[in-house]
Motif scaffolding. Structure first.
Motif, mmCIF file in Angstrom:
data_model
loop_
_atom_site.group_PDB
_atom_site.id
_atom_site.type_symbol
_atom_site.label_atom_id
_atom_site.label_comp_id
_atom_site.label_asym_id
_atom_site.label_seq_id
_atom_site.Cartn_x
_atom_site.Cartn_y
_atom_site.Cartn_z
ATOM 1 N N THR A 29 16.913 2.283 -29.022
ATOM 2 C CA THR A 29 16.868 3.569 -29.105
ATOM 3 C C THR A 29 16.106 4.303 -28.022
ATOM 4 O OG1 THR A 29 14.698 3.719 -30.222
ATOM 5 C CG2 THR A 29 16.403 3.158 -31.510
ATOM 6 N N ARG A 30 16.330 5.739 -27.990
ATOM 7 C CA ARG A 30 15.819 6.391 -26.990
ATOM 8 C C ARG A 30 14.163 6.240 -26.610
ATOM 9 N NH1 ARG A 30 17.237 11.811 -25.167
ATOM 10 N NH2 ARG A 30 15.513 13.008 -24.427
ATOM 11 N N GLU A 31 13.579 5.896 -28.028
ATOM 12 C CA GLU A 31 11.982 5.769 -28.004
ATOM 13 C C GLU A 31 11.979 4.582 -27.447
ATOM 14 O OE1 GLU A 31 13.332 9.341 -30.445
ATOM 15 O OE2 GLU A 31 14.042 6.946 -30.535
ATOM 16 N N ILE A 32 12.441 3.533 -27.834
ATOM 17 C CA ILE A 32 12.353 2.004 -27.470
ATOM 18 C C ILE A 32 12.330 1.963 -26.018
ATOM 19 C CG2 ILE A 32 13.169 -0.196 -27.476
ATOM 20 C CD1 ILE A 32 13.570 0.221 -30.557
ATOM 21 N N ARG A 33 13.532 2.659 -25.530
ATOM 22 C CA ARG A 33 13.877 2.409 -24.092
ATOM 23 C C ARG A 33 12.950 3.452 -23.226
ATOM 24 N NH1 ARG A 33 19.704 1.747 -21.951
ATOM 25 N NH2 ARG A 33 18.441 0.371 -20.631
ATOM 26 N N GLN A 34 12.321 4.370 -23.738
ATOM 27 C CA GLN A 34 11.281 4.853 -23.052
ATOM 28 C C GLN A 34 9.956 4.312 -22.680
ATOM 29 O OE1 GLN A 34 10.415 9.035 -24.298
ATOM 30 N NE2 GLN A 34 8.553 9.175 -23.081
ATOM 31 N N ARG A 35 9.632 3.659 -24.033
ATOM 32 C CA ARG A 35 8.382 2.716 -23.980
ATOM 33 C C ARG A 35 8.528 1.475 -22.969
ATOM 34 N NH1 ARG A 35 8.456 3.490 -29.703
ATOM 35 N NH2 ARG A 35 9.227 1.275 -29.945
ATOM 36 N N GLU A 36 9.564 0.929 -22.999
ATOM 37 C CA GLU A 36 10.113 -0.327 -22.013
ATOM 38 C C GLU A 36 9.847 0.126 -20.663
ATOM 39 O OE1 GLU A 36 13.087 -2.812 -25.109
ATOM 40 O OE2 GLU A 36 13.782 -1.405 -23.476
ATOM 41 N N ALA A 37 10.507 1.617 -20.403
ATOM 42 C CA ALA A 37 10.627 1.985 -18.965
ATOM 43 C C ALA A 37 9.255 2.103 -18.455
ATOM 44 C CB ALA A 37 11.362 3.266 -18.866
ATOM 45 N N GLU A 38 8.291 2.761 -19.502
ATOM 46 C CA GLU A 38 6.880 2.923 -19.110
ATOM 47 C C GLU A 38 6.234 1.841 -18.610
ATOM 48 O OE1 GLU A 38 5.561 5.071 -22.276
ATOM 49 O OE2 GLU A 38 6.320 6.997 -21.563
ATOM 50 N N GLU A 39 6.411 0.627 -19.471
ATOM 51 C CA GLU A 39 5.848 -0.612 -19.282
ATOM 52 C C GLU A 39 6.295 -1.271 -18.012
ATOM 53 O OE1 GLU A 39 3.531 -4.226 -19.715
ATOM 54 O OE2 GLU A 39 3.325 -2.255 -20.100
ATOM 55 N N GLY B 133 0.925 -1.322 0.161
ATOM 56 C CA GLY B 133 0.102 0.038 0.187
ATOM 57 C C GLY B 133 0.913 1.197 0.004
ATOM 58 N N TYR B 134 2.194 1.251 -0.360
ATOM 59 C CA TYR B 134 2.937 2.345 -0.290
ATOM 60 C C TYR B 134 3.111 2.814 -1.563
ATOM 61 C CZ TYR B 134 4.296 1.067 4.502
ATOM 62 O OH TYR B 134 4.301 0.557 5.892
ATOM 63 N N SER B 135 3.240 4.255 -1.613
ATOM 64 C CA SER B 135 3.281 4.866 -2.993
ATOM 65 C C SER B 135 4.683 5.005 -3.529
ATOM 66 C CB SER B 135 2.832 6.454 -2.826
ATOM 67 O OG SER B 135 3.425 7.228 -2.085
ATOM 68 N N VAL B 136 5.179 4.357 -4.563
ATOM 69 C CA VAL B 136 6.302 4.325 -5.156
ATOM 70 C C VAL B 136 6.623 5.294 -6.537
ATOM 71 C CG1 VAL B 136 8.179 2.781 -5.877
ATOM 72 C CG2 VAL B 136 6.866 1.944 -4.251
ATOM 73 N N GLY B 137 7.824 5.893 -6.623
ATOM 74 C CA GLY B 137 8.013 6.709 -7.962
ATOM 75 C C GLY B 137 9.482 6.286 -8.538
ATOM 76 N N ILE B 138 9.691 6.317 -9.576
ATOM 77 C CA ILE B 138 11.065 6.080 -10.102
ATOM 78 C C ILE B 138 11.478 7.344 -10.737
ATOM 79 C CG2 ILE B 138 12.424 4.600 -11.930
ATOM 80 C CD1 ILE B 138 10.236 2.575 -11.377
ATOM 81 N N ALA B 139 12.716 7.635 -10.884
ATOM 82 C CA ALA B 139 13.426 8.968 -11.377
ATOM 83 C C ALA B 139 14.546 8.287 -12.182
ATOM 84 C CB ALA B 139 13.846 9.871 -10.450
ATOM 85 N N ASP B 140 14.458 8.376 -13.631
ATOM 86 C CA ASP B 140 15.535 7.988 -14.301
ATOM 87 C C ASP B 140 16.567 9.365 -14.621
ATOM 88 O OD1 ASP B 140 14.848 5.188 -14.791
ATOM 89 O OD2 ASP B 140 13.263 5.824 -16.510
ATOM 90 N N ILE B 141 17.808 8.997 -14.143
ATOM 91 C CA ILE B 141 18.541 10.440 -14.454
ATOM 92 C C ILE B 141 18.833 10.438 -15.771
ATOM 93 C CG2 ILE B 141 21.193 10.990 -14.344
ATOM 94 C CD1 ILE B 141 19.369 11.089 -11.634
ATOM 95 N N THR B 142 19.104 9.340 -16.589
ATOM 96 C CA THR B 142 19.093 9.510 -18.218
ATOM 97 C C THR B 142 18.067 8.692 -18.814
ATOM 98 O OG1 THR B 142 20.543 7.740 -18.630
ATOM 99 C CG2 THR B 142 21.680 9.620 -17.746
ATOM 100 N N ARG B 143 17.946 8.797 -20.083
ATOM 101 C CA ARG B 143 17.211 7.741 -21.103
ATOM 102 C C ARG B 143 17.859 6.714 -21.433
ATOM 103 N NH1 ARG B 143 12.064 10.005 -21.290
ATOM 104 N NH2 ARG B 143 12.151 12.384 -21.031
#
Length: 238
Positions: A52-62, A34-44
């Motif tokens: 690619t930048r776009e592929i890695r962003q989609r993967e990170a979101e998933e 029940g805890y709220s968790v967030g992630i902060a990526d320093i780079t993409r």
């Protein structure tokens, strides 16, 4: 995401997939509790050999969706060029004051990758600086209660380990969301250490090692530089 979102834990990751490999089981467990968790990526991770930048962003979101994270932000510091300076301190401070996490997960300061070492220093220093009233960002000052370091090395004795045996199946789903980075017999991209067939087996072995120390199947280790108070010794030892 609204400015008044309060996180219990904010996990910093130099590149997409770093935090998943080191602590996805713990983050999943926290969300289940029940805890709220967030992630902060320093780079993409755009400087990486695969994806690619776009592929890695989609993967990170998933991956964030599978963890159950409330938010996944990126500071957009150039991959391969993470530098300890005031500009990057302020990027981290902005997130700390925005989300006001009680606990910060941060890279261990010794690492093979220079970005990991720089991330560790930036985040550690920003956690202190964020509590200074005269460092103005247009936000209220804030300092997290504790920093926990992930991706610690074999020769380091952890402060504690987290039993993630019940979360291991979901952790592998999270890790494999970053499919551009890991073994794929059909991929035409150049091979890396991460894409070798044995890499995830090595991660599995490490988790089993840490789990064996506490009598469970899988665990994730963390280090803290400050003593941890134990309010109930009997329950803690049970």
């Amino acid at each position: 995401m609204t400015e008044d979102l309060k996180l219990d834990v904010l996990a910093f990751s130099a590149h997409p997939d770093d935090i998943e490999l080191a602590a996805a089981g713990t983050l999943i467990k926290l969300t289940k509790q029940g805890y709220s968790v967030g992630i902060a990526d320093i780079t993409r991770g755009e400087f990486g050999t695969r994806g690619t930048r776009e592929i890695r962003q989609r993967e990170a979101e998933e991956a964030a969706r599978l963890i159950g994270a409330k938010v996944r932000d990126c500071l957009d510091i150039p991959d391969g060029s993470v530098t300890v300076n005031r500009e990057n301190h302020l990027k981290v401070i902005h997130l700390l004051r925005k989300y006001r996490p009680s606990i910060v997960l941060n890279h261990y300061w010794r690492a093979r990758h220079a970005d990991h070492m720089a991330t560790s220093q930036i985040v550690t220093e920003a956690c202190y600086l964020s509590g200074l009233a005269k460092l103005e960002t247009g936000q209220k000052r804030f300092r997290p209660k504790r920093i926990l370091f992930h991706q610690i090395l074999y020769d380091v004795v952890p402060s504690f380990v987290v039993d993630v045996s019940a979360e291991i199946e979901q952790k592998w789903k999270v890790v494999k969301a970053h499919k551009s980075q890991f073994y794929d017999p059909d991929s035409k991209e150049p091979e890396t250490i991460l894409s070798e067939p044995t890499f995830l087996e090595m991660i599995e072995t490490r988790m089993r090692y840490w789990g064996n120390l506490i009598g469970v199947s899988h665990a994730e280790p963390f280090l803290t530089n400050e003593p941890i108070a134990i309010p109930d010794l009997v329950k803690a030892m049970g």
